[in-house]
Write a protein that holds these residues in place. Sequence first.
Motif, PDB file in Angstrom:
ATOM      1  N   SER A   4     -11.118 -30.352   6.456  1.00  0.00           N
ATOM      2  CA  SER A   4     -10.485 -31.215   7.443  1.00  0.00           C
ATOM      3  C   SER A   4      -9.385 -32.023   6.778  1.00  0.00           C
ATOM      4  CB  SER A   4     -11.533 -32.123   8.075  1.00  0.00           C
ATOM      5  OG  SER A   4     -10.986 -32.810   9.163  1.00  0.00           O
ATOM      6  N   TRP A  26     -10.796 -22.729   6.869  1.00  0.00           N
ATOM      7  CA  TRP A  26      -9.967 -23.406   7.868  1.00  0.00           C
ATOM      8  C   TRP A  26      -9.485 -24.695   7.241  1.00  0.00           C
ATOM      9  CZ3 TRP A  26      -8.560 -22.291  12.818  1.00  0.00           C
ATOM     10  CH2 TRP A  26      -9.165 -21.181  13.399  1.00  0.00           C
ATOM     11  N   SER A  28      -6.949 -28.113   8.115  1.00  0.00           N
ATOM     12  CA  SER A  28      -6.093 -28.787   9.085  1.00  0.00           C
ATOM     13  C   SER A  28      -5.342 -29.914   8.399  1.00  0.00           C
ATOM     14  CB  SER A  28      -6.912 -29.335  10.261  1.00  0.00           C
ATOM     15  OG  SER A  28      -7.745 -30.383   9.850  1.00  0.00           O
ATOM     16  N   SER A  29      -4.203 -30.222   8.965  1.00  0.00           N
ATOM     17  CA  SER A  29      -3.371 -31.330   8.534  1.00  0.00           C
ATOM     18  C   SER A  29      -3.085 -31.252   7.035  1.00  0.00           C
ATOM     19  CB  SER A  29      -4.018 -32.649   8.941  1.00  0.00           C
ATOM     20  OG  SER A  29      -3.124 -33.719   8.781  1.00  0.00           O
ATOM     21  N   THR A  32      -3.877 -28.222   4.708  1.00  0.00           N
ATOM     22  CA  THR A  32      -3.148 -26.964   4.871  1.00  0.00           C
ATOM     23  C   THR A  32      -2.334 -26.669   3.625  1.00  0.00           C
ATOM     24  OG1 THR A  32      -3.071 -27.288   7.246  1.00  0.00           O
ATOM     25  CG2 THR A  32      -1.476 -25.769   6.332  1.00  0.00           C
ATOM     26  N   HIS A 116      -4.646 -31.458  14.323  1.00  0.00           N
ATOM     27  CA  HIS A 116      -6.095 -31.616  14.432  1.00  0.00           C
ATOM     28  C   HIS A 116      -6.527 -30.971  15.738  1.00  0.00           C
ATOM     29  CE1 HIS A 116      -6.549 -34.466  11.088  1.00  0.00           C
ATOM     30  NE2 HIS A 116      -5.337 -34.841  11.434  1.00  0.00           N
TER      31      HIS A 116
END
Length: 141
Positions: A4, A26, A28-29, A32, A116
């Motif tokens: 995250s 995965w 996010s934000s 990445t 997000h």
Amino acid sequence: MVLSSGRCTLDFTVLIHEFSGQFQFWASSSNTKCIGSVFGGRVASTPMHGRSSHTTHDCQWLFKGTPPPLSVSRHHSPVVVLHDMLRHLTVTAHSDEAEIMAFTHGSQSTYGVQLHPGNDTNEHGRALLMNFLRLVETCSA
């Protein structure tokens, strides 16, 4: 494995480098940039805290069932810049300013998004969140 928002640490980078292809990732934000850096990208600092970006996407994976363009919320989003690494990563969404908003390494089930998915200020945020949860569930089954 879900990375995250937060700082991209050496630990995350090592995890992605060592286990991408064996596990689904995965990010996010801010995280990445971990995926981008592992595959040869660089990070451009673009402060976007609290702003939205209109995002054109490919209507696949995270964006399935949502119309392009889509307004999404960004938080301290550094932008990953791809060079010749396009052979590894595929851009699946970009902002009106041509910034990469999402990419995937499809053969390794590794994904990065500059937003997000669960943020309630995203246009079609519920669909993004449900798509995210479905994909994670599918890969963990």
